[in-house]
Design a protein around this motif. Sequence first.
Motif, PDB file in Angstrom:
ATOM      1  N   VAL A  52      45.238  27.552   4.777  1.00 24.12           N
ATOM      2  CA  VAL A  52      46.080  28.744   4.663  1.00 24.12           C
ATOM      3  C   VAL A  52      47.513  28.267   4.501  1.00 24.12           C
ATOM      4  N   GLU A  53      48.094  28.561   3.342  1.00 24.93           N
ATOM      5  CA  GLU A  53      49.436  28.050   3.057  1.00 24.93           C
ATOM      6  C   GLU A  53      50.467  28.564   4.055  1.00 24.93           C
ATOM      7  N   THR A  54      50.437  29.869   4.350  1.00 20.36           N
ATOM      8  CA  THR A  54      51.400  30.450   5.298  1.00 20.36           C
ATOM      9  C   THR A  54      50.731  31.584   6.062  1.00 20.36           C
ATOM     10  N   TYR A  55      50.734  31.449   7.382  1.00 22.08           N
ATOM     11  CA  TYR A  55      50.266  32.519   8.258  1.00 22.08           C
ATOM     12  C   TYR A  55      51.313  32.662   9.359  1.00 22.08           C
ATOM     13  N   ASN A  56      52.308  33.529   9.067  1.00 18.34           N
ATOM     14  CA  ASN A  56      53.500  33.644   9.914  1.00 18.34           C
ATOM     15  C   ASN A  56      54.146  32.266  10.049  1.00 18.34           C
ATOM     16  N   GLU A  57      54.302  31.724  11.262  1.00 22.99           N
ATOM     17  CA  GLU A  57      54.944  30.410  11.408  1.00 22.99           C
ATOM     18  C   GLU A  57      53.987  29.243  11.164  1.00 22.99           C
ATOM     19  N   PHE A  58      52.709  29.520  10.984  1.00 20.52           N
ATOM     20  CA  PHE A  58      51.703  28.459  10.863  1.00 20.52           C
ATOM     21  C   PHE A  58      51.422  28.100   9.402  1.00 20.52           C
ATOM     22  N   GLU A  59      51.263  26.804   9.171  1.00 19.95           N
ATOM     23  CA  GLU A  59      50.772  26.278   7.894  1.00 19.95           C
ATOM     24  C   GLU A  59      49.508  25.486   8.198  1.00 19.95           C
ATOM     25  N   ILE A  60      48.377  25.998   7.724  1.00 23.22           N
ATOM     26  CA  ILE A  60      47.081  25.419   8.066  1.00 23.22           C
ATOM     27  C   ILE A  60      46.568  24.636   6.857  1.00 23.22           C
ATOM     28  N   PRO A  61      46.395  23.331   6.996  1.00 23.00           N
ATOM     29  CA  PRO A  61      45.973  22.523   5.847  1.00 23.00           C
ATOM     30  C   PRO A  61      44.477  22.671   5.576  1.00 23.00           C
ATOM     31  N   LYS A  62      44.048  22.181   4.474  1.00 25.89           N
ATOM     32  CA  LYS A  62      42.609  22.136   4.203  1.00 25.89           C
ATOM     33  C   LYS A  62      41.972  21.062   5.089  1.00 25.89           C
ATOM     34  N   GLY A  63      40.650  21.148   5.219  1.00 27.40           N
ATOM     35  CA  GLY A  63      39.952  20.180   6.052  1.00 27.40           C
ATOM     36  C   GLY A  63      39.848  20.601   7.506  1.00 27.40           C
ATOM     37  N   ILE A  64      39.928  21.920   7.790  1.00 26.66           N
ATOM     38  CA  ILE A  64      39.802  22.414   9.161  1.00 26.66           C
ATOM     39  C   ILE A  64      38.312  22.572   9.506  1.00 26.66           C
ATOM     40  N   ILE A  65      37.930  21.999  10.633  1.00 21.70           N
ATOM     41  CA  ILE A  65      36.543  22.050  11.102  1.00 21.70           C
ATOM     42  C   ILE A  65      36.400  23.188  12.109  1.00 21.70           C
ATOM     43  N   VAL A  66      35.339  23.999  11.963  1.00 25.30           N
ATOM     44  CA  VAL A  66      35.058  25.112  12.861  1.00 25.30           C
ATOM     45  C   VAL A  66      33.796  24.786  13.650  1.00 25.30           C
ATOM     46  N   GLU A  67      33.894  24.841  14.984  1.00 20.00           N
ATOM     47  CA  GLU A  67      32.744  24.552  15.856  1.00 20.00           C
ATOM     48  C   GLU A  67      32.632  25.639  16.929  1.00 20.00           C
ATOM     49  N   GLU A  83      36.372  31.997  22.263  1.00 25.69           N
ATOM     50  CA  GLU A  83      37.091  31.352  21.165  1.00 25.69           C
ATOM     51  C   GLU A  83      36.220  30.287  20.504  1.00 25.69           C
ATOM     52  N   LEU A  84      36.338  30.209  19.199  1.00 25.60           N
ATOM     53  CA  LEU A  84      35.745  29.089  18.469  1.00 25.60           C
ATOM     54  C   LEU A  84      36.692  27.898  18.573  1.00 25.60           C
ATOM     55  N   PHE A  85      36.141  26.723  18.309  1.00 24.53           N
ATOM     56  CA  PHE A  85      36.946  25.507  18.367  1.00 24.53           C
ATOM     57  C   PHE A  85      37.280  25.083  16.939  1.00 24.53           C
ATOM     58  N   ILE A  86      38.572  25.097  16.602  1.00 20.35           N
ATOM     59  CA  ILE A  86      38.976  24.637  15.277  1.00 20.35           C
ATOM     60  C   ILE A  86      39.911  23.447  15.437  1.00 20.35           C
ATOM     61  N   ARG A  87      39.770  22.510  14.550  1.00 21.22           N
ATOM     62  CA  ARG A  87      40.614  21.311  14.602  1.00 21.22           C
ATOM     63  C   ARG A  87      40.774  20.737  13.209  1.00 21.22           C
ATOM     64  N   SER A  88      41.864  20.024  13.040  1.00 21.66           N
ATOM     65  CA  SER A  88      42.119  19.338  11.783  1.00 21.66           C
ATOM     66  C   SER A  88      41.232  18.110  11.698  1.00 21.66           C
ATOM     67  N   SER A  89      40.732  17.844  10.502  1.00 25.34           N
ATOM     68  CA  SER A  89      39.869  16.669  10.322  1.00 25.34           C
ATOM     69  C   SER A  89      40.659  15.372  10.328  1.00 25.34           C
ATOM     70  N   GLY A  90      41.972  15.465  10.363  1.00 25.67           N
ATOM     71  CA  GLY A  90      42.811  14.273  10.445  1.00 25.67           C
ATOM     72  C   GLY A  90      43.594  13.977   9.185  1.00 25.67           C
ATOM     73  N   GLU A  91      43.260  14.607   8.081  1.00 19.94           N
ATOM     74  CA  GLU A  91      43.976  14.360   6.835  1.00 19.94           C
ATOM     75  C   GLU A  91      45.421  14.863   6.938  1.00 19.94           C
ATOM     76  N   LYS A  92      45.586  16.039   7.551  1.00 22.74           N
ATOM     77  CA  LYS A  92      46.913  16.620   7.710  1.00 22.74           C
ATOM     78  C   LYS A  92      46.884  17.566   8.899  1.00 22.74           C
ATOM     79  N   PRO A  93      47.893  17.526   9.774  1.00 22.97           N
ATOM     80  CA  PRO A  93      47.875  18.401  10.953  1.00 22.97           C
ATOM     81  C   PRO A  93      48.299  19.833  10.620  1.00 22.97           C
ATOM     82  N   ILE A  94      48.054  20.725  11.565  1.00 24.76           N
ATOM     83  CA  ILE A  94      48.562  22.088  11.471  1.00 24.76           C
ATOM     84  C   ILE A  94      50.053  22.058  11.789  1.00 24.76           C
ATOM     85  N   SER A  95      50.841  22.729  10.974  1.00 22.45           N
ATOM     86  CA  SER A  95      52.299  22.717  11.133  1.00 22.45           C
ATOM     87  C   SER A  95      52.777  24.083  11.616  1.00 22.45           C
ATOM     88  N   ILE A  96      53.703  24.065  12.601  1.00 19.44           N
ATOM     89  CA  ILE A  96      54.281  25.309  13.130  1.00 19.44           C
ATOM     90  C   ILE A  96      55.791  25.224  12.962  1.00 19.44           C
TER      91      ILE A  96
END
Length: 298
Positions: free
Chosen positions: A82-97, A147-160
């Motif tokens: 997600v390019e822009t979600y308010n103050e958050f920038e969510i990169p590709k490669g997010i894992i959902v568990e 809550e589900l557990f989401i995390r970056s796969s390591g390629e790029k972190p979530i930016s706030i």
Amino acid sequence: MGFLLFDRRSLTMLLILSELIFWLPNLKSEETLDSLLQDYAFRAFVRPKTGIVYNGSVPSNLTGIKISALRLRSGSLWARGVETYNEFEIPKGIIVEPYVERIVLVYQNLANWSASYYSLTGYTHLVPVLGLLAYDASNLSAKNLPELFIRSSGEKPISIRFQNVGLVPDGSVAMCVWFDLQGRVNFSNVELGNTCLVSQQGHFSIVANYTDVRQIRTKNSKATWLIVGSVLGGVVLVVVMVLVVMWIRKYMVKKKMGRMEREAEVGEALSMKSVGNVKAPSAMGTRTQPAIEHDYVP
């Protein structure tokens, strides 16, 4: 009379219970607040569309908090982020568990409630606490979802990218803080003055340690008093030395005058005679009469 007394007591209890129920969200824990905000965020979905941000409303007793909801496919989140979600920038490669087909990302801005729910002893918030939590989107009417557990796969972190960061107190350092879902607190460096990089969901803020500021001020105060004390001590020492020198000089003069007086008392006093209008000392008559050394007279 007994009935009226019972009625008044019942009315009082009802009023107390109503107040407690009205303010109950304020007394709840962080986990219960998340569940409450999840419920109100899901209510914002009216004819929901994937990839559209829906802003929600909170109860009147939590005025100030902002929430929104964004429904996504897990596959799309992994592939595009997600390019822009308010103050958050969510990169590709997010894992959902655990994996679900669709998720809802609930955004929270706790605003003036930040310190009430996420206070840190010795720290002050420079920005409001922001939350990013993921839930299963299969039932948009569900409440109290885990809550589900989401995390970056390591390629790029979530930016706030925080907005309107407060001034950092002198002597303190701004730090990113992350409150995870297990209640642990993690710190990291602030990037570019207003950005925090994280790898998982949770609650985030920028804080400054004001304990360090008090310690620095105490040290500066001690140093100032030490300098002032040294200066005053030096001044007092100079004054004392001047007084000692003056006393010694006065003592020497007094001693000299005493000696002169004693010498004057031992010596012969001269009589005073008037010469016109002026008095002057006069020697006494000659004691030894002159005598001719030889009797020869030419």
